[in-house]
Design a protein around this motif. Structure first.
Motif, PDB file in Angstrom:
ATOM      1  N   TYR A  79       0.885  -1.179   0.000  1.00 43.47           N
ATOM      2  CA  TYR A  79       0.000   0.000   0.000  1.00 43.47           C
ATOM      3  C   TYR A  79       0.912   1.215   0.000  1.00 43.47           C
ATOM      4  CZ  TYR A  79      -3.776   3.090   1.741  1.00 43.47           C
ATOM      5  OH  TYR A  79      -4.718   4.094   1.921  1.00 43.47           O
ATOM      6  N   LYS A 105       1.452   5.498  -1.487  1.00 40.24           N
ATOM      7  CA  LYS A 105       0.899   6.708  -2.109  1.00 40.24           C
ATOM      8  C   LYS A 105       1.562   7.019  -3.440  1.00 40.24           C
ATOM      9  CE  LYS A 105       0.022  11.579  -0.928  1.00 40.24           C
ATOM     10  NZ  LYS A 105       0.243  12.631   0.103  1.00 40.24           N
ATOM     11  N   THR A 138      -2.078  -1.588  -3.885  1.00 35.83           N
ATOM     12  CA  THR A 138      -3.074  -0.513  -3.939  1.00 35.83           C
ATOM     13  C   THR A 138      -2.369   0.813  -3.752  1.00 35.83           C
ATOM     14  OG1 THR A 138      -4.971  -1.801  -3.152  1.00 35.83           O
ATOM     15  CG2 THR A 138      -5.009   0.569  -2.726  1.00 35.83           C
ATOM     16  N   GLY A 183      -2.431   4.296  -2.347  1.00 33.37           N
ATOM     17  CA  GLY A 183      -3.218   4.980  -1.337  1.00 33.37           C
ATOM     18  C   GLY A 183      -2.356   5.695  -0.318  1.00 33.37           C
ATOM     19  N   ASP A 214      -5.533   8.210   4.437  1.00 37.00           N
ATOM     20  CA  ASP A 214      -6.870   7.920   3.896  1.00 37.00           C
ATOM     21  C   ASP A 214      -7.457   6.748   4.681  1.00 37.00           C
ATOM     22  OD1 ASP A 214      -9.130   7.196   2.453  1.00 37.00           O
ATOM     23  OD2 ASP A 214      -8.189   7.526   0.500  1.00 37.00           O
ATOM     24  N   ARG A 235     -10.477   5.571   5.223  1.00 31.63           N
ATOM     25  CA  ARG A 235     -11.487   4.708   4.603  1.00 31.63           C
ATOM     26  C   ARG A 235     -10.850   3.684   3.670  1.00 31.63           C
ATOM     27  NH1 ARG A 235     -16.613   7.553   1.912  1.00 31.63           N
ATOM     28  NH2 ARG A 235     -16.819   8.101   4.116  1.00 31.63           N
ATOM     29  N   LEU A 236      -9.927   4.136   2.811  1.00 27.74           N
ATOM     30  CA  LEU A 236      -9.279   3.220   1.868  1.00 27.74           C
ATOM     31  C   LEU A 236      -8.407   2.215   2.599  1.00 27.74           C
ATOM     32  CD1 LEU A 236      -8.598   2.303  -0.982  1.00 27.74           C
ATOM     33  CD2 LEU A 236      -6.841   4.097  -1.073  1.00 27.74           C
ATOM     34  N   LEU A 237      -7.630   2.679   3.570  1.00 29.34           N
ATOM     35  CA  LEU A 237      -6.765   1.761   4.304  1.00 29.34           C
ATOM     36  C   LEU A 237      -7.589   0.720   5.046  1.00 29.34           C
ATOM     37  CD1 LEU A 237      -3.950   0.922   5.245  1.00 29.34           C
ATOM     38  CD2 LEU A 237      -4.156   2.575   7.110  1.00 29.34           C
ATOM     39  N   ARG A 279     -10.486  -0.430   4.176  1.00 31.85           N
ATOM     40  CA  ARG A 279     -11.010  -1.395   3.197  1.00 31.85           C
ATOM     41  C   ARG A 279      -9.954  -2.428   2.827  1.00 31.85           C
ATOM     42  NH1 ARG A 279     -10.690  -1.988  -2.080  1.00 31.85           N
ATOM     43  NH2 ARG A 279      -9.785   0.064  -2.520  1.00 31.85           N
ATOM     44  N   VAL A 280      -8.719  -1.970   2.628  1.00 32.99           N
ATOM     45  CA  VAL A 280      -7.638  -2.892   2.283  1.00 32.99           C
ATOM     46  C   VAL A 280      -7.377  -3.874   3.412  1.00 32.99           C
ATOM     47  CG1 VAL A 280      -5.138  -3.025   1.864  1.00 32.99           C
ATOM     48  CG2 VAL A 280      -6.526  -1.366   0.612  1.00 32.99           C
TER      49      VAL A 280
END
Length: 334
Positions: free
Chosen positions: A32, A34, A54, A56, A60, A62-64, A66-67
């Motif tokens: 993960y 950026k 991913t 990201g 973030d 929300r994204l983290l 989800r992963v």
């Protein structure tokens, strides 16, 4: 084992990912990142088919989250950081946002989703300048950072340990000394010296070059981190060092000689960096008790690194910027 590597497309992170993929058949790796100027997919080109990725920001949430829900890692390793002292002098805000607030987000996600083990990659710079101090910093040494960069890392380091005490988050903190080797952005001393010489420019030494650092080849660090993850203790801090002490001047002179150049002609001294730390030194008995030892000496490591940059101009040429070509990088900011 499933390992989520935050900041896994950067210098140290990508070398650790490469180590895991080549060393173990049964390890699943998820990167993960950026993909800032120092984190690049080119760093992972030879292992992309063996990992998941991913793009990201660690800030973030929300994204983290989800992963993490999807991958369900056994270990979350946080390399993600702004790391360059010169850039932190010019523009400290990104260092606070990523290194402090970003780390806070990763801790919150790890706590809520009950990630089994959180590993934070700190730095020897959190101990500050040991010039004039006898001995070396052990893991219980007071933190005394000097730059915006090291202060942001010290803050994150302390947040991690606070989450362990307050919430019971299982963590291990790793504080490495100066790493060098393949895939390091040429803003840093070793690749910057190599690239400038390859471009026909002189190597630069800040001040008198007497600043002492401990130099660790990045592949040795990857092995040390693996030992901490597999055999380390929870709620522990581990210094990781090579015991290869050399001044900045000595390292630059060694590179110049390896490249067949003349130290008397191809090195120039420039104004010292503001707030420069004169000496870093750590004791590393704890990580050695896990069975780890560095394999690559400083001269061999520098020779390997010079050869890698000679053979991989495709990788570093797009990275040439004012920090690489300027004689005083901290004076090259906006």
């Amino acid at each position: 084992m499933r390992i989520l590597v935050l900041g896994g497309a950067g210098f140290m992170g990508s070398n650790f990912v490469r180590y895991l993929v080549k060393r173990y058949d049964g390890v699943e790796v998820y990167v993960y990142d950026k993909l800032t100027y120092a984190g690049r997919l080119e760093n992972l080109a030879d292992v992309m088919d063996s990992i998941r990725f991913t793009r990201g920001d660690i800030a973030d949430e929300r994204l983290l989250e989800r992963v993490v829900r999807e991958f369900q890692p056994d270990v979350m390793v946080n390399f993600a950081a702004e790391t360059h002292v010169d850039r932190s002098i010019n523009e400290p805000a990104p260092f606070i946002k990523t290194n402090v607030l970003g780390t806070f987000v990763t801790l919150e996600v790890a706590r809520r989703l009950e990630v089994p083990l959180y590993v934070y990659i700190s730095t020897d710079e959190v101990y500050g300048d040991l010039h004039g101090v006898e001995g070396a910093a052990g893991e219980d040494w007071p933190l005394n950072p000097s730059s915006p960069y090291s202060a942001s890392k010290a803050a994150a380091d302390m947040l991690v340990r606070a989450y362990g005490r307050t919430y019971g988050l299982r963590y291990r903190v790793v504080r490495p000394c100066n790493n060098y080797g393949p895939y390091q952005h040429p803003e840093k001393l070793v690749p910057r010296t190599i690239v400038r010489l390859l471009k026909g420019r002189p190597a630069t030494v800040y001040g008198d070059g007497s600043q002492v650092r401990d130099w660790l080849y990045v592949e040795d660090f990857a092995e040390a981190l693996d030992a901490v993850i597999r055999r380390g203790g929870d709620y522990e801090v581990y210094n990781v060092c090579a015991g290869s002490y050399a001044s900045v001047r000595e390292v630059v002179e060694a590179i110049v000689k390896i490249m067949g150049r003349d130290p008397g002609r191809d090195i120039v001294h420039v104004r010292g960096r503001p707030g420069e730390d004169r000496r870093y030194a750590m004791t590393c008995e704890k990580v050695r008790a896990l069975g780890w030892r560095p394999r690559v000496g400083l001269l061999e490591g520098l020779e390997r690194t010079v050869e890698w940059y000679r053979l991989n101009e495709w990788w570093w040429r797009p990275l040439l910027d004012r920090y690489v070509l300027a004689d005083e990088p901290w004076g090259a900011g906006p």
